[in-house]
Design a protein around this motif. Structure first.
Motif, PDB file in Angstrom:
ATOM      1  N   SER A 207      50.646 137.804  21.296  1.00 44.70           N
ATOM      2  CA  SER A 207      49.522 138.210  21.981  1.00 44.70           C
ATOM      3  C   SER A 207      49.075 137.397  22.847  1.00 44.70           C
ATOM      4  O   SER A 207      48.509 137.808  24.030  1.00 44.70           O
ATOM      5  N   ALA A 208      49.168 135.997  22.807  1.00 45.28           N
ATOM      6  CA  ALA A 208      48.677 135.118  23.725  1.00 45.28           C
ATOM      7  C   ALA A 208      49.452 133.670  23.267  1.00 45.28           C
ATOM      8  O   ALA A 208      49.743 133.467  22.212  1.00 45.28           O
ATOM      9  N   GLN A 209      50.150 133.015  24.398  1.00 52.67           N
ATOM     10  CA  GLN A 209      50.699 131.547  24.062  1.00 52.67           C
ATOM     11  C   GLN A 209      50.492 130.887  25.528  1.00 52.67           C
ATOM     12  O   GLN A 209      50.547 131.358  26.598  1.00 52.67           O
ATOM     13  N   GLY A 210      50.306 129.604  25.222  1.00 54.49           N
ATOM     14  CA  GLY A 210      50.581 128.585  26.259  1.00 54.49           C
ATOM     15  C   GLY A 210      52.027 128.023  26.418  1.00 54.49           C
ATOM     16  O   GLY A 210      52.545 128.155  25.431  1.00 54.49           O
ATOM     17  N   VAL A 216      53.671 125.171  17.308  1.00 60.41           N
ATOM     18  CA  VAL A 216      54.455 125.811  16.617  1.00 60.41           C
ATOM     19  C   VAL A 216      54.449 127.398  17.001  1.00 60.41           C
ATOM     20  O   VAL A 216      55.583 128.103  17.015  1.00 60.41           O
ATOM     21  N   THR A 217      53.291 128.001  16.783  1.00 57.80           N
ATOM     22  CA  THR A 217      53.187 129.446  17.035  1.00 57.80           C
ATOM     23  C   THR A 217      51.998 129.708  17.986  1.00 57.80           C
ATOM     24  O   THR A 217      51.499 128.923  18.475  1.00 57.80           O
ATOM     25  N   ALA A 218      52.248 130.934  18.275  1.00 53.15           N
ATOM     26  CA  ALA A 218      51.322 131.658  19.342  1.00 53.15           C
ATOM     27  C   ALA A 218      50.187 132.330  18.386  1.00 53.15           C
ATOM     28  O   ALA A 218      49.954 132.046  17.479  1.00 53.15           O
ATOM     29  N   ILE A 219      49.558 133.412  19.075  1.00 52.81           N
ATOM     30  CA  ILE A 219      49.126 134.415  18.424  1.00 52.81           C
ATOM     31  C   ILE A 219      50.127 135.249  17.785  1.00 52.81           C
ATOM     32  O   ILE A 219      50.449 136.250  18.518  1.00 52.81           O
ATOM     33  N   GLU A 220      50.334 135.163  16.651  1.00 48.42           N
ATOM     34  CA  GLU A 220      51.962 135.855  16.125  1.00 48.42           C
ATOM     35  C   GLU A 220      51.375 137.317  15.771  1.00 48.42           C
ATOM     36  O   GLU A 220      50.727 137.537  15.067  1.00 48.42           O
ATOM     37  N   ILE A 295      57.632 124.140  31.173  1.00 48.68           N
ATOM     38  CA  ILE A 295      57.960 123.657  29.615  1.00 48.68           C
ATOM     39  C   ILE A 295      57.715 125.248  29.184  1.00 48.68           C
ATOM     40  O   ILE A 295      56.928 125.531  28.883  1.00 48.68           O
ATOM     41  N   THR A 296      58.749 125.596  28.415  1.00 45.88           N
ATOM     42  CA  THR A 296      58.732 127.054  27.848  1.00 45.88           C
ATOM     43  C   THR A 296      58.268 126.712  26.509  1.00 45.88           C
ATOM     44  O   THR A 296      56.950 127.434  26.034  1.00 45.88           O
ATOM     45  N   GLN A 297      58.891 126.036  25.532  1.00 48.10           N
ATOM     46  CA  GLN A 297      58.497 125.526  24.261  1.00 48.10           C
ATOM     47  C   GLN A 297      58.945 124.300  23.881  1.00 48.10           C
ATOM     48  O   GLN A 297      60.218 124.048  24.394  1.00 48.10           O
ATOM     49  N   VAL A 298      58.484 123.547  22.995  1.00 45.22           N
ATOM     50  CA  VAL A 298      59.052 122.227  22.478  1.00 45.22           C
ATOM     51  C   VAL A 298      59.103 122.355  21.242  1.00 45.22           C
ATOM     52  O   VAL A 298      59.357 121.084  20.568  1.00 45.22           O
ATOM     53  N   VAL A 299      59.029 123.312  20.264  1.00 48.94           N
ATOM     54  CA  VAL A 299      59.060 123.407  19.026  1.00 48.94           C
ATOM     55  C   VAL A 299      60.075 124.154  18.262  1.00 48.94           C
ATOM     56  O   VAL A 299      59.905 124.275  16.846  1.00 48.94           O
ATOM     57  N   ASN A 300      60.953 124.954  18.962  1.00 57.21           N
ATOM     58  CA  ASN A 300      62.275 125.692  18.216  1.00 57.21           C
ATOM     59  C   ASN A 300      63.316 124.823  17.858  1.00 57.21           C
ATOM     60  O   ASN A 300      64.208 125.189  18.559  1.00 57.21           O
TER      61      ASN A 300
END
Length: 321
Positions: A207-210, A216-220, A295-300
């Motif tokens: 629902s929301a993510q920076g 590791v997670t957004a609002i899943e 940067i899309t994500q640094v945690v996957n």
């Protein structure tokens, strides 16, 4: 063109990864649209408040067949969807026509050993965050008056590959756990096809993510959407590319941000050469002048993600994909 409804049930979802051996949840023709339902939170459902749970979701969590448990990833995906006449070397165009949370609550989790600062935030933590679906906001921390606008998207959009079961955690050339917050309703993503039927799966609603998704997670969020699946035999891509109402997006996935940036840049150069008819050197200069790399994500783990945004507004004529 046919419209389908794909509900999430214990026979239409799969857990933890992608596999070309999975029985399709649905078969469609190119151009068909699908109303798709997704759930999230398989491994934390026993800690969730009542408003996070539905009877169908609990049935999945309690009775998912062993053959629908693919790998050790945490993601519950709806699919796969088999597209008739799709063959390796083709491209699957996924039009994201509508995306909306289905429940008034999501969660955020810190996982030990994960995240951008795993040595500083060592303790696991789970938070359930109410969603104001009327005003399209979420307050966090609760009681702080800090209002986060909801901008829902699907974190995972991917196809199967010929390899054995593949974890849902890392993104790659097949799509997967891209976690690109730009891919909201009105966007489309182009995925290379590697197996007959494409075997497309979707899930990991946010629902929301920076940018970065650093803890590791957004609002899943359990999420519903409407998609159109179009088979593109006129295109050839070996990595995902996307288009939003305002931008063309290229992506890079690699164990380091440097390598991911290099991939995203090279993919943008290739796009500009093929679709805008620029020379390699002019494309390189244009990227320095007008393309925004984020940067899309640094945690996957093991892959980090970088994406490049090319504004369509700088062109006097439409770029046709």
């Amino acid at each position: 063109m046919t419209h389908h409804i794909l509900k999430a049930t214990k026979s239409t979802v799969h857990l933890g990864g992608f596999s070309h051996e999975l029985e399709p949840a649905l078969k469609v023709d190119s151009g068909d649209t699908v109303d798709v339902e997704t759930y999230t939170g398989y491994y934390i459902h026993d800690k969730a408040p009542a408003e996070f749970l539905t009877a169908q979701f609990l049935d999945i969590c309690q009775n998912l067949p062993p053959e629908r448990k693919i790998a050790k990833g945490p993601h519950l995906l709806t699919g796969p969807i088999y597209v008739r006449d799709a063959e390796p070397g083709d491209v699957l165009e996924v039009r994201l026509e509508a995306i909306a949370p289905s429940l008034p609550v999501g969660f955020n989790a810190i996982r030990s050993g994960w995240g951008a600062l795993p040595h500083q935030f060592t303790q696991p933590a789970l938070r359930f965050i109410p969603l104001d679906l009327v005003n399209n906001k979420a307050e966090f921390p609760i009681g702080s008056s800090i209002q986060i606008p909801l901008k829902p998207f699907f974190g995972i959009l991917g196809v199967a590959t010929p390899e054995d079961a593949r974890s849902s955690v890392p993104p790659g050339y097949y799509g997967g756990n891209i976690d690109n917050r730009e891919l909201q309703a009105g966007s489309r993503i182009f995925l290379p096809i590697f197996v007959p039927g494409a075997l497309f799966s979707i899930g990991d609603g946010h629902s929301a993510q920076g940018d970065g998704e650093v803890n590791v997670t957004a609002i899943e969020t359990s999420m519903n959407g409407r998609i159109q699946l179009q088979l593109r035999k006129d295109l050839q891509f070996n990595t995902p590319i996307a288009e939003t109402p305002t931008d063309i997006i290229t992506m890079g996935f690699a164990p380091t941000l440097d390598a991911a940036l290099e991939q995203a840049l090279k993919n943008m150069l290739d796009f500009l050469e093929r679709f805008v008819n620029l020379s390699p050197e002019d494309a390189y200069v244009l990227c320095s002048l007008a393309v925004n790399f984020r940067i899309t994500q640094v945690v996957n783990s093991p892959n980090k993600g970088v994406h490049g945004l090319l504004s369509k507004a700088i062109f006097s004529s439409k770029i046709n994909l």
